[in-house]
Design a protein around this motif. Structure first.
Motif, short mmCIF file in Angstrom:
data_model
loop_
_atom_site.label_atom_id
_atom_site.label_comp_id
_atom_site.label_asym_id
_atom_site.label_seq_id
_atom_site.Cartn_x
_atom_site.Cartn_y
_atom_site.Cartn_z
N PRO A 80 0.82 -1.22 0.00
CA PRO A 80 0.00 0.00 0.00
C PRO A 80 0.86 1.27 0.00
O PRO A 80 1.77 1.40 0.80
CB PRO A 80 -0.80 -0.10 1.31
CG PRO A 80 -0.76 -1.54 1.69
CD PRO A 80 0.51 -2.10 1.13
N GLY A 81 0.59 2.17 -0.96
CA GLY A 81 1.30 3.45 -1.01
C GLY A 81 2.60 3.42 -1.78
O GLY A 81 3.22 4.45 -2.01
N TRP A 102 6.98 6.90 -2.60
CA TRP A 102 5.83 6.47 -1.81
C TRP A 102 4.77 7.55 -1.83
O TRP A 102 5.08 8.74 -2.00
CB TRP A 102 6.26 6.18 -0.36
CG TRP A 102 7.33 5.14 -0.30
CD1 TRP A 102 8.68 5.32 -0.46
CD2 TRP A 102 7.14 3.73 -0.16
NE1 TRP A 102 9.34 4.11 -0.40
CE2 TRP A 102 8.42 3.13 -0.22
CE3 TRP A 102 6.02 2.91 0.02
CZ2 TRP A 102 8.60 1.74 -0.11
CZ3 TRP A 102 6.21 1.55 0.14
CH2 TRP A 102 7.48 0.97 0.07
N GLU A 103 3.55 7.15 -1.57
CA GLU A 103 2.44 8.10 -1.50
C GLU A 103 2.62 9.06 -0.32
O GLU A 103 2.30 10.24 -0.41
CB GLU A 103 1.18 7.28 -1.29
CG GLU A 103 -0.10 7.94 -1.69
CD GLU A 103 -1.20 6.90 -1.55
OE1 GLU A 103 -1.24 5.99 -2.42
OE2 GLU A 103 -1.96 6.98 -0.59
N SER A 121 3.09 5.63 4.52
CA SER A 121 3.11 4.36 3.78
C SER A 121 4.52 3.78 3.76
O SER A 121 4.71 2.56 3.88
CB SER A 121 2.52 4.50 2.37
OG SER A 121 3.13 5.54 1.67
N TRP A 150 5.75 0.15 5.47
CA TRP A 150 6.49 -0.88 4.73
C TRP A 150 7.73 -1.34 5.51
O TRP A 150 8.03 -2.53 5.56
CB TRP A 150 6.88 -0.36 3.33
CG TRP A 150 7.82 -1.27 2.60
CD1 TRP A 150 7.52 -2.48 2.05
CD2 TRP A 150 9.22 -1.06 2.38
NE1 TRP A 150 8.65 -3.04 1.49
CE2 TRP A 150 9.70 -2.17 1.67
CE3 TRP A 150 10.11 -0.02 2.68
CZ2 TRP A 150 11.03 -2.28 1.28
CZ3 TRP A 150 11.43 -0.14 2.29
CH2 TRP A 150 11.88 -1.26 1.60
#
Ligand code: HEM
Length: 101
Positions: free
Chosen positions: A33-34, A58-59, A63, A67
């Motif tokens: 995600p992201g 990354w967003e 995020s 990770w």
């Protein structure tokens, strides 16, 4: 957006080996995600090392941080360092950036 870069100083003569290690890795980034983008960058060669950077986009900072605490991160780093220690001049150096524009 958020960018995390890890700089690696690689011993001269070991560049191809380092690149192959990344090319042949089993990546766990897809679907995180992201996560937006990944690049392995080869920088200038100096007398005692060649600079490389792993560049990840990354967003958001959140995020990226999620990770680093995930199973995907742990799996990607199961073999990092260790057996390939001769490649490195020292530990990698992490630099993080908030994207302004
Ligand atoms: C928070 C710090 C770190 C960040 C942001 C980071 C970033 C990354 C990313 C984005 C990948 C690719 C993962 C994938 O494709 O699934 C990766 C793999 C890798 N990282 Fe890191 N890393 C970190 C810490 C370290 C450290 C301390 C080392 C020590 C040498 C290291 C060495 C490597 C290597 C050699 C690989 C790929 C090769 C393999 O499969 O063994 N990283 N890292």
């Amino acid at each position: 957006m958020f960018i995390a870069m890890n700089r690696f100083r690689i011993a001269p003569g070991h560049e191809a080996e380092f690149e192959e290690l990344w090319r042949s890795r089993e990546s766990h980034l897809a679907g995180v995600p992201g996560f937006r983008e990944f690049h392995l960058l080869r920088g200038p060669g100096e007398a005692d090392h060649t600079l490389f950077a792993s560049h990840s986009v990354w967003e958001s900072r959140e995020s990226f941080e999620a990770w680093t605490k995930s199973d995907a991160f742990r799996k990607a780093h199961a073999n990092a360092g260790g057996a390939n220690r001769a490649l490195y001049l020292g530990p990698p150096r992490l630099e993080c950036f908030e994207v302004v524009l």
